[in-house]
Design a protein around this motif. Structure first.
Motif, short mmCIF file in Angstrom:
data_model
loop_
_atom_site.label_atom_id
_atom_site.label_comp_id
_atom_site.label_asym_id
_atom_site.label_seq_id
_atom_site.Cartn_x
_atom_site.Cartn_y
_atom_site.Cartn_z
N LEU A 170 71.27 29.42 -11.16
CA LEU A 170 70.39 30.59 -11.18
C LEU A 170 69.52 30.66 -9.93
O LEU A 170 69.32 31.74 -9.37
N LEU A 171 69.00 29.53 -9.49
CA LEU A 171 68.14 29.54 -8.32
C LEU A 171 68.93 29.83 -7.04
O LEU A 171 68.52 30.66 -6.22
N ILE A 172 70.07 29.18 -6.88
CA ILE A 172 70.87 29.42 -5.69
C ILE A 172 71.41 30.85 -5.69
O ILE A 172 71.47 31.51 -4.64
N GLY A 173 71.77 31.34 -6.86
CA GLY A 173 72.28 32.70 -6.95
C GLY A 173 71.27 33.75 -6.57
O GLY A 173 71.63 34.86 -6.15
N SER A 174 70.00 33.42 -6.71
CA SER A 174 68.94 34.38 -6.35
C SER A 174 68.53 34.25 -4.89
O SER A 174 67.62 34.96 -4.45
N GLY A 175 69.20 33.36 -4.14
CA GLY A 175 68.93 33.22 -2.70
C GLY A 175 68.56 31.79 -2.34
O GLY A 175 67.59 31.26 -2.91
N PRO A 176 69.28 31.15 -1.42
CA PRO A 176 68.99 29.75 -1.07
C PRO A 176 67.56 29.55 -0.54
O PRO A 176 66.87 28.62 -0.95
N LYS A 177 67.13 30.41 0.39
CA LYS A 177 65.78 30.26 0.95
C LYS A 177 64.73 30.46 -0.14
O LYS A 177 63.75 29.70 -0.24
#
Length: 312
Positions: free
Chosen positions: A57-64
């Protein structure tokens, strides 16, 4: 499924073929992942499955954005725990994860609310504020050891509690949580967000303060705690952090809800049912795609209720 087969318009308007295919794809993919974790890591599979969904969920919402929000979450806990230990001195053990997160978040929110009134809101300033609790912990050796021991302790406790739940029930709950959470991946396109909520981030980036311009925007003095946090995280990430921010609030809310449920029900399966029922509420997914204040309001209210229920 019945609505899709029979062609009922109210259902088809929400469950288009693409949406249904996405749901089936997620269920099959996550189910296969949970199966592999159970096969190769039978004792730690519940905790690893939770970590896998959180990372997805976190990576899918943008790595940075994910990195910034993860640091923000850690700083919240460290700050809240240090304040609880060194200033409040209630005589109780300040190892409660939820209470420390709530206290740290409240301090960050108060600080940012004061800062937005002056032209001091720069990326460097925000990064210094974001990393301050972590830097402070570097010089506090005793607190390092205490917090390190507690992280190991809570990890073991969580894994033990999850292991007492039938794995298939836990896996299905995570499937639901992960699918609903993926709605945070949708870009920020809500009319209210474009017309008002994104102005906080824009003004902090351009003017380095919030203008409170009620002449051109009547909602400029409306409750905007949600927008302040979004502006803070977005400036640190250098991009729109709405998705990752909403995932953090979503997880925070489910954690509070689960903690309250464990005090009302004796069986862990009942707690999972409460979490699943809440996640499946259509309004939950709707709040994840925008910057509406209801998400942070629900999170803080639920966390506050839990704190009131905790003895001492």
């Amino acid at each position: 499924i019945v609505g899709l087969v029979l062609g009922e318009n109210p259902v088809r308007s929400h469950w288009r073929t693409e949406s249904f295919q996405g749901l089936i794809g997620w269920a099959l993919g996550s189910g296969f992942c949970f199966f592999l974790l159970r096969k190769f890591f039978p004792y730690k599979s519940p905790l690893l499955a939770l970590a896998a969904v959180a990372i997805f969920l976190l990576i899918g919402s943008g790595p940075k954005q994910a990195i910034v929000c993860a640091i923000f979450l850690g700083s919240n806990y460290i700050l809240g725990n240090l304040i609880y230990t060194r200033l409040l001195d209630t005589g109780t053990t300040p190892n409660n994860l939820l209470m420390s997160l709530l206290l740290g978040f409240s301090c960050y929110l108060l600080t940012l609310m004061l800062m937005i009134q002056w032209p001091i809101n720069y990326v460097a300033t925000y990064w210094a504020l974001l990393l301050a609790p972590i830097v402070a912990l570097v010089f506090l050796k005793k607190d390092q050891k205490r917090l390190g021991n507690y992280v190991c302790q809570i990890t073991a406790e969580v894994n033990q509690k999850l292991s007492s739940v039938p794995y298939h029930l836990w896996a299905m709950t995570l499937m639901l949580i992960g699918y609903v959470g993926s709605f945070a991946f949708i870009p920020t396109i809500m009319p209210d967000d474009i017309g008002y909520h994104l102005a906080m981030w824009t003004q902090l980036d351009y003017h380095h303060k919030f203008l409170f311009d009620v002449k051109t925007q009547v909602w400029s003095t409306a409750p905007f705690a949600s927008d302040v946090i979004h502006g803070f995280l977005s400036l640190c990430a250098g991009d729109d952090a709405r998705g990752a921010r909403n995932i953090i609030f979503y997880g925070f809310l489910l954690l509070a809800l689960a903690n309250i449920s464990t005090q009302l029900f004796t069986k862990p399966a009942h707690t999972l049912l409460v979490v699943a029922l809440f996640s499946s509420t259509p309004m939950t997914a709707n709040l994840l795609i925008g910057l509406q204040v209801e998400l942070i309001l629900a999170t803080l209210t639920t966390a506050g209720i839990y704190c009131l229920c905790v003895p001492g």
